[in-house]
Design an enzyme around this catalytic site. Structure first.
Site, short mmCIF file in Angstrom:
data_model
loop_
_atom_site.label_atom_id
_atom_site.label_comp_id
_atom_site.label_asym_id
_atom_site.label_seq_id
_atom_site.Cartn_x
_atom_site.Cartn_y
_atom_site.Cartn_z
N ASP A 33 0.85 -1.19 0.00
CA ASP A 33 0.00 0.00 0.00
C ASP A 33 0.89 1.25 0.00
O ASP A 33 1.90 1.31 0.69
CB ASP A 33 -0.91 -0.01 1.24
CG ASP A 33 -2.07 0.97 1.09
OD1 ASP A 33 -3.22 0.51 0.95
OD2 ASP A 33 -1.82 2.20 1.11
N ILE A 34 0.49 2.25 -0.77
CA ILE A 34 1.28 3.47 -0.89
C ILE A 34 1.26 4.29 0.40
O ILE A 34 2.15 5.10 0.63
CB ILE A 34 0.76 4.31 -2.10
CG1 ILE A 34 1.85 5.23 -2.62
CG2 ILE A 34 -0.50 5.07 -1.75
CD1 ILE A 34 1.52 5.83 -3.98
N ASN A 40 -12.93 -3.68 1.97
CA ASN A 40 -13.98 -2.67 2.05
C ASN A 40 -14.86 -2.78 0.81
O ASN A 40 -14.35 -2.91 -0.30
CB ASN A 40 -13.35 -1.27 2.13
CG ASN A 40 -12.58 -1.06 3.40
OD1 ASN A 40 -13.03 -1.45 4.47
ND2 ASN A 40 -11.40 -0.47 3.31
N VAL A 97 -11.09 2.61 -3.90
CA VAL A 97 -10.64 2.24 -5.25
C VAL A 97 -11.58 1.17 -5.79
O VAL A 97 -11.76 0.12 -5.17
CB VAL A 97 -9.18 1.72 -5.21
CG1 VAL A 97 -8.75 1.28 -6.60
CG2 VAL A 97 -8.23 2.79 -4.67
N HIS A 134 -9.87 -5.25 -3.79
CA HIS A 134 -8.57 -5.43 -3.13
C HIS A 134 -8.82 -5.90 -1.72
O HIS A 134 -9.74 -5.44 -1.05
CB HIS A 134 -7.74 -4.15 -3.14
CG HIS A 134 -8.47 -2.92 -2.72
ND1 HIS A 134 -9.41 -2.30 -3.52
CD2 HIS A 134 -8.44 -2.20 -1.57
CE1 HIS A 134 -9.91 -1.26 -2.89
NE2 HIS A 134 -9.34 -1.17 -1.69
N HIS A 159 -6.91 -5.97 1.86
CA HIS A 159 -5.78 -5.45 2.64
C HIS A 159 -5.27 -6.58 3.53
O HIS A 159 -6.06 -7.25 4.21
CB HIS A 159 -6.23 -4.32 3.56
CG HIS A 159 -6.78 -3.10 2.86
ND1 HIS A 159 -6.07 -1.92 2.74
CD2 HIS A 159 -7.98 -2.87 2.28
CE1 HIS A 159 -6.81 -1.02 2.13
NE2 HIS A 159 -7.98 -1.56 1.83
#
Ligand code: 5GP
Length: 125
Positions: free
Chosen positions: A39-40, A97, A106, A110, A112
């Site tokens: 993750d950024i 999410n 987004v 995805h 996490h």
């Protein structure tokens, strides 16, 4: 701004751009069906995003439309990435999410993967 997870897939979303190689990522894992990268903006010492390569908006979309092979690859990849990160003991957390109430930002599925410290309560009360 959280997204509406029932919308059609948006080919310009940031993870689609990462999958096309238009935007760089710090890759952790890749196979025919799955890409994982850091993750950024990490919120734990290990914070990896695991995504299917197929165009799926959310968990809802993926669980309804993905093939058995895509689903198996995704589930197995998440387990493998956690094991390779040394996260099984003392433990880790997975989070997907979905939609507005889920706080999904987004619009490409995805999961996490958080690890590396005690992660606290599951949700703020
Ligand atoms: P969401 O709120 O949708 O579950 O989480 C989206 C996640 O994507 C956030 O944790 C955010 O930091 C991460 N993210 C957003 N843009 C980028 C990006 O360009 N590269 C990477 N590696 N992560 C991103």
């Amino acid at each position: 701004m959280p997204i509406d997870a029932t919308l059609a897939y948006d080919e310009s979303n940031i993870f689609a751009r990462i999958l096309r190689g238009e935007v760089p990522c710090s890759k952790v894992y890749e196979d025919d069906h799955v890409l994982a990268f850091n993750d950024i903006n990490p919120i734990a010492p290990t914070h990896v995003l695991v995504i299917p390569k197929g165009a799926y908006v959310s968990w809802d979309d993926f669980s309804g439309r993905a093939s058995e092979a895509e689903i198996a690859a995704f589930v197995r990849a998440i387990g493998l990435i956690a094991r390779e990160a040394g996260a099984v003991e003392p433990g880790y957390r997975l989070l997907a999410n979905v939609g507005t109430h889920g706080g999904q930002e987004v619009p490409h599925l995805h999961v996490h993967l958080f690890a590396g410290r005690p992660l606290g309560p599951m949700l703020a009360r």
